[in-house]
Write a protein that holds these residues in place. Sequence first.
Motif, PDB file in Angstrom:
ATOM      1  N   ALA A   1       0.836  -1.202   0.000  1.00 10.02           N
ATOM      2  CA  ALA A   1       0.000   0.000   0.000  1.00 10.02           C
ATOM      3  C   ALA A   1       0.874   1.256   0.000  1.00 10.02           C
ATOM      4  O   ALA A   1       0.599   2.217  -0.717  1.00 10.02           O
ATOM      5  CB  ALA A   1      -0.933  -0.011   1.215  1.00 10.02           C
ATOM      6  N   ALA A   2       1.951   1.201   0.784  1.00 15.81           N
ATOM      7  CA  ALA A   2       2.837   2.371   0.862  1.00 15.81           C
ATOM      8  C   ALA A   2       3.498   2.644  -0.481  1.00 15.81           C
ATOM      9  O   ALA A   2       3.724   3.791  -0.862  1.00 15.81           O
ATOM     10  CB  ALA A   2       3.896   2.154   1.945  1.00 15.81           C
ATOM     11  N   LEU A   3       3.797   1.587  -1.208  1.00 20.58           N
ATOM     12  CA  LEU A   3       4.472   1.754  -2.495  1.00 20.58           C
ATOM     13  C   LEU A   3       3.491   2.086  -3.617  1.00 20.58           C
ATOM     14  O   LEU A   3       3.906   2.386  -4.722  1.00 20.58           O
ATOM     15  CB  LEU A   3       5.241   0.482  -2.849  1.00 20.58           C
ATOM     16  N   GLY A   4       2.214   2.016  -3.302  1.00 23.66           N
ATOM     17  CA  GLY A   4       1.209   2.204  -4.342  1.00 23.66           C
ATOM     18  C   GLY A   4       0.897   3.665  -4.609  1.00 23.66           C
ATOM     19  O   GLY A   4      -0.260   4.047  -4.729  1.00 23.66           O
ATOM     20  N   ASP A   5       1.907   4.460  -4.673  1.00 19.25           N
ATOM     21  CA  ASP A   5       1.707   5.885  -4.889  1.00 19.25           C
ATOM     22  C   ASP A   5       2.952   6.413  -5.596  1.00 19.25           C
ATOM     23  O   ASP A   5       4.078   6.178  -5.160  1.00 19.25           O
ATOM     24  CB  ASP A   5       1.532   6.574  -3.530  1.00 19.25           C
ATOM     25  N   GLN A   6       2.732   7.144  -6.661  1.00 17.71           N
ATOM     26  CA  GLN A   6       3.860   7.581  -7.480  1.00 17.71           C
ATOM     27  C   GLN A   6       4.819   8.491  -6.714  1.00 17.71           C
ATOM     28  O   GLN A   6       6.039   8.373  -6.834  1.00 17.71           O
ATOM     29  CB  GLN A   6       3.337   8.301  -8.717  1.00 17.71           C
ATOM     30  N   THR A   7       4.259   9.375  -5.909  1.00 16.79           N
ATOM     31  CA  THR A   7       5.119  10.285  -5.146  1.00 16.79           C
ATOM     32  C   THR A   7       6.005   9.509  -4.179  1.00 16.79           C
ATOM     33  O   THR A   7       7.199   9.751  -4.065  1.00 16.79           O
ATOM     34  CB  THR A   7       4.252  11.281  -4.357  1.00 16.79           C
TER      35      THR A   7
ATOM     36  N   VAL B   1      11.172   7.000  -2.492  1.00 15.23           N
ATOM     37  CA  VAL B   1      11.968   5.790  -2.245  1.00 15.23           C
ATOM     38  C   VAL B   1      13.106   5.721  -3.260  1.00 15.23           C
ATOM     39  O   VAL B   1      14.242   5.380  -2.928  1.00 15.23           O
ATOM     40  CB  VAL B   1      11.084   4.524  -2.310  1.00 15.23           C
ATOM     41  N   GLY B   2      12.801   6.094  -4.490  1.00 13.26           N
ATOM     42  CA  GLY B   2      13.822   6.114  -5.535  1.00 13.26           C
ATOM     43  C   GLY B   2      14.996   7.023  -5.168  1.00 13.26           C
ATOM     44  O   GLY B   2      16.153   6.684  -5.392  1.00 13.26           O
ATOM     45  N   LYS B   3      14.676   8.151  -4.583  1.00  7.34           N
ATOM     46  CA  LYS B   3      15.757   9.061  -4.166  1.00  7.34           C
ATOM     47  C   LYS B   3      16.529   8.499  -2.975  1.00  7.34           C
ATOM     48  O   LYS B   3      17.757   8.534  -2.941  1.00  7.34           O
ATOM     49  CB  LYS B   3      15.177  10.426  -3.780  1.00  7.34           C
ATOM     50  N   LEU B   4      15.772   7.986  -1.993  1.00  9.85           N
ATOM     51  CA  LEU B   4      16.423   7.526  -0.759  1.00  9.85           C
ATOM     52  C   LEU B   4      17.258   6.267  -0.965  1.00  9.85           C
ATOM     53  O   LEU B   4      18.243   6.051  -0.267  1.00  9.85           O
ATOM     54  CB  LEU B   4      15.373   7.279   0.326  1.00  9.85           C
ATOM     55  N   CYS B   5      16.868   5.434  -1.916  1.00 14.00           N
ATOM     56  CA  CYS B   5      17.581   4.161  -2.059  1.00 14.00           C
ATOM     57  C   CYS B   5      18.928   4.349  -2.735  1.00 14.00           C
ATOM     58  O   CYS B   5      19.673   3.394  -2.914  1.00 14.00           O
ATOM     59  CB  CYS B   5      16.733   3.131  -2.782  1.00 14.00           C
ATOM     60  N   ARG B   6      19.250   5.569  -3.109  1.00 15.23           N
ATOM     61  CA  ARG B   6      20.606   5.793  -3.615  1.00 15.23           C
ATOM     62  C   ARG B   6      21.638   5.690  -2.501  1.00 15.23           C
ATOM     63  O   ARG B   6      22.826   5.745  -2.740  1.00 15.23           O
ATOM     64  CB  ARG B   6      20.689   7.148  -4.301  1.00 15.23           C
ATOM     65  N   GLY B   7      21.139   5.569  -1.274  1.00 19.32           N
ATOM     66  CA  GLY B   7      22.076   5.183  -0.217  1.00 19.32           C
ATOM     67  C   GLY B   7      22.250   6.187   0.903  1.00 19.32           C
ATOM     68  O   GLY B   7      22.489   5.814   2.024  1.00 19.32           O
ATOM     69  N   ARG B   8      22.130   7.476   0.613  1.00 16.70           N
ATOM     70  CA  ARG B   8      22.430   8.436   1.673  1.00 16.70           C
ATOM     71  C   ARG B   8      21.150   8.922   2.341  1.00 16.70           C
ATOM     72  O   ARG B   8      20.190   9.293   1.676  1.00 16.70           O
ATOM     73  CB  ARG B   8      23.165   9.635   1.082  1.00 16.70           C
ATOM     74  N   PRO B   9      21.157   8.952   3.674  1.00 18.19           N
ATOM     75  CA  PRO B   9      20.005   9.534   4.359  1.00 18.19           C
ATOM     76  C   PRO B   9      19.828  10.989   3.921  1.00 18.19           C
ATOM     77  O   PRO B   9      20.817  11.700   3.730  1.00 18.19           O
ATOM     78  CB  PRO B   9      20.397   9.451   5.837  1.00 18.19           C
TER      79      PRO B   9
ATOM     80  N   ALA C   1      11.522   8.171 -11.778  1.00 17.45           N
ATOM     81  CA  ALA C   1      12.614   8.228 -10.799  1.00 17.45           C
ATOM     82  C   ALA C   1      13.223   6.859 -10.556  1.00 17.45           C
ATOM     83  O   ALA C   1      14.428   6.723 -10.423  1.00 17.45           O
ATOM     84  CB  ALA C   1      12.089   8.793  -9.489  1.00 17.45           C
ATOM     85  N   LEU C   2      12.373   5.845 -10.517  1.00 17.38           N
ATOM     86  CA  LEU C   2      12.899   4.520 -10.230  1.00 17.38           C
ATOM     87  C   LEU C   2      13.525   3.887 -11.451  1.00 17.38           C
ATOM     88  O   LEU C   2      14.515   3.186 -11.372  1.00 17.38           O
ATOM     89  CB  LEU C   2      11.794   3.613  -9.716  1.00 17.38           C
TER      90      LEU C   2
END
Lengths: 116, 151
Positions: A22-28, A33-41, B128-129
């Motif tokens: 459900a949390a991932l079911g939103d484009q924003t 998540v796409g930005k954060l998963c690059r590794g840096r907080p 983005a992904l």
Amino acid sequence: MSPKRRSKPVRRQVPAAASVFAALGDQTRLSLVGKLCRGRPSSISQLAEGSRLTRQAITKHLRVLERAGIVHSLRSGRENLFEFDPKPIESIKDYLNLVSAQWDQALTRLKSFVED
Amino acid sequence: MPDDRIEKRIELKAPVSRVWRALTDYREFGLWFRVRLDGAFVPGQVSTGWITYPGYEHMKWEAVVQKMEPERLFSFTWHPYAVDPKMDYSKEPPTLVEFRLEATKAGTLLTVTESGFDKVPAGRRPEALRMNERGWTEQLRSIESHVAQTS
């Protein structure tokens, strides 16, 4: 159906699985998540850079991700940083692999049942 | 292949009518699925019973029968993880199990899908992904591709 999926580890994972999806079911949120998963907080200001979203909107979406365990917040000086945690998504994988294996078993039983 | 949808295809050396009976006669279903059902499957109605798998007999079975299109499609929704009597699962989205039958030369091609582990809105393709090279995003991509397939 083998009842293995009803064992404890799965039981714990599954309500989480629904909330993760459900949390991932939103484009924003996916793009955050796409930005954060690059590794840096990142801080909310960093996440707002180059985005049309307000800080308030970003905060709201981060809270949803946080409740699903996909994102954790940590304090750095006076700032709140958010970091990505891959574990919830990995546990979904494990759960689905288990359910999948159990269908294999059930269908093997069906096969011998109708072919005998 | 992590995905939020499970699909299985199996070739059965038995005519479609035989497979249909094994799926939809509640006694026959119970024998291979390992559940003792209280009564026949009726579309729109709740099916109840008890698991018969040794050691798990205290566990309830509950599903809502959706479609019964003779020798073609049988489906139900359920909460496969509804096992903790103290938890209220009624608000959790159920998964949908579908059995599709097709006649083949050898007998029957049975396709089983279980879907609805997610409630991801359809058709999301976040740039983005896609542009992110990190390995783990493969997992998200598989969720996305699932969403695209089922939209």
